[in-house]
Design a protein around this motif. Structure first.
Motif, PDB file in Angstrom:
ATOM      1  N   ARG A 177     -12.835  36.746  15.563  1.00 21.36           N
ATOM      2  CA  ARG A 177     -14.073  36.572  14.770  1.00 21.36           C
ATOM      3  C   ARG A 177     -14.610  35.168  14.962  1.00 21.36           C
ATOM      4  O   ARG A 177     -13.863  34.185  14.745  1.00 21.36           O
ATOM      5  CB  ARG A 177     -13.807  36.679  13.279  1.00 21.36           C
ATOM      6  N   ASP A 232     -16.963  39.306   6.483  1.00 24.95           N
ATOM      7  CA  ASP A 232     -18.181  38.611   6.896  1.00 24.95           C
ATOM      8  C   ASP A 232     -19.281  38.865   5.877  1.00 24.95           C
ATOM      9  O   ASP A 232     -19.472  39.997   5.424  1.00 24.95           O
ATOM     10  CB  ASP A 232     -18.642  39.117   8.268  1.00 24.95           C
ATOM     11  N   LYS A 242     -18.811  33.538   5.715  1.00 26.24           N
ATOM     12  CA  LYS A 242     -17.610  34.353   5.470  1.00 26.24           C
ATOM     13  C   LYS A 242     -17.369  34.397   3.960  1.00 26.24           C
ATOM     14  O   LYS A 242     -17.719  33.450   3.248  1.00 26.24           O
ATOM     15  CB  LYS A 242     -16.356  33.730   6.108  1.00 26.24           C
TER      16      LYS A 242
END
Ligand code: NAP
Length: 311
Positions: free
Chosen positions: A274, A92, A97
């Motif tokens: 995520r 991250d 990302k």
């Protein structure tokens, strides 16, 4: 070329049916995704198969490589940028990302992981030593080299049975070695191999060692599962067809995985542990693992990614 100064909407990692389908959907919706094909086997495992008879839309069947070429061409038509790169890791960033690759770090709002699975190994003595010298994991690629030789195929699933039938094109002596006395494969394939005079089925046979003369494979040592006795098959080539393992090592602890390494997804969606990271295909599917189900899950991941991007 990868633009490391760009913030991509979506990076798709993997180029099997799941990755290409995610690309087609995201590209067609105008998100200009970047697709990392991987460097080892662009197009994925289907590029190593022969006739695919169960992908809808092809009543006469279609060759695996041709099917993948078609999917790639369809993705390219919708402006999917393709790069022959491997994702080395994902982390991250601050509101985005980062996909790390050999060519630099890629910034993206979403990631679709569609890395598929790789051939499982037998892990027996001689396997590594004779890989490429008679031990193969791809009948389509290497079958031709063993014309009129004695061939063993190991496994009892659809892949092993399909490959055993394919290899009868080259050899009249194909030994199908399975560790149980019932095939895992269901449907028409078990009957076809049983009826084929060129295939000899070796049930209850556990491979314990690949034998060779230092330059090439000369045999396979088998242990009888019932009696425990060992015997040797004189063999020139061994095709290992014992399933696959998900290609998720590069993720480290970034996503939640099950004990076998498959990415865990939420309910029927492609959402992972995520936010903004989605999974599709064999890397998150220990159950179905079909080209068509992988393509379907690529579609779901693209739609989930679009919703995330629009919100
Ligand atoms: P699979 O279904 O997982 O079968 C693996 C086979 O290898 C099993 O028979 C297993 O034995 C055996 N095996 C596993 N580890 C072994 C070891 N260490 N030593 C000896 N044998 C071992 O894998 P697959 O055949 O590659 O198929 C994967 C998926 O692709 C399946 O969903 C299949 O339906 C699909 N597929 C479909 C087609 C088609 O439809 N034409 C073609 C190929 C693949 P046990 O049975 O004892 O566990």
């Amino acid at each position: 070329m990868i633009d490391t100064s760009n913030l991509y909407n979506a990076v798709i990692i993997g180029s099997g049916p799941a990755g290409y389908t995610a690309g087609i959907y995201l590209g067609r919706a105008g998100f200009k995704p970047l697709l990392l094909t991987g460097s080892l086997l662009p197009g994925g495992e289907l590029t190593e198969t022969t006739l695919v008879e169960n992908y809808p839309g092809f009543p006469e069947g279609i060759q695996g490589p041709e099917l993948m070429d078609n999917m790639k061409a369809q993705a390219e038509k919708f402006d999917v940028q393709m790069e022959t790169e491997d994702a080395e890791s994902v982390e991250d960033g601050d509101g985005f990302k980062i996909v790390h690759t050999h060519s630099g770090d890629i910034r993206t709002k979403t990631v679709v992981v569609a890395t598929g699975s790789a051939h499982r190994k037998l892990d027996i003595p001689g396997e590594k030593e004779y890989a490429g010298l008679g031990v193969s994991y791809c009948a389509t690629c290497d079958g031709f080299f063993f014309r009129n030789k004695r061939i063993a195929v190991i496994g009892g699933g659809d892949s092993a049975l399909t490959d055993a039938l394919f290899l009868t094109r080259f050899s009249d002596s194909v030994f199908l070695v399975h560790r149980r006395d019932v095939f895992r494969s269901r449907g028409v394939l078990p009957q076809r191999v049983k009826e084929d005079p060129k295939i000899k089925i070796e049930f209850n046979s556990i491979p314990v060692e690949v034998l060779g003369d230092g330059k090439k494979v000369t045999g396979l040592k088998l242990k009888d599962k019932v009696s425990g006795e060992e015997r040797e098959l004189a063999i020139d080539a061994i095709f290992v067809d014992i399933g696959s393992v998900p290609q998720t090592d590069f993720l480290g602890s970034y996503l939640e995985l099950d004990p076998a390494g498959y990415i865990l997804t939420k309910g029927a969606s492609s959402l992972t542990s995520r936010a903004g990271v989605f999974a599709a295909g064999d890397c998150c599917d220990p159950v179905y693992r079909q080209a068509v189900s992988a393509a379907g899950s690529g579609c779901k991941a693209a739609i989930d990614a679009q919703r995330y991007l629009l919100n």
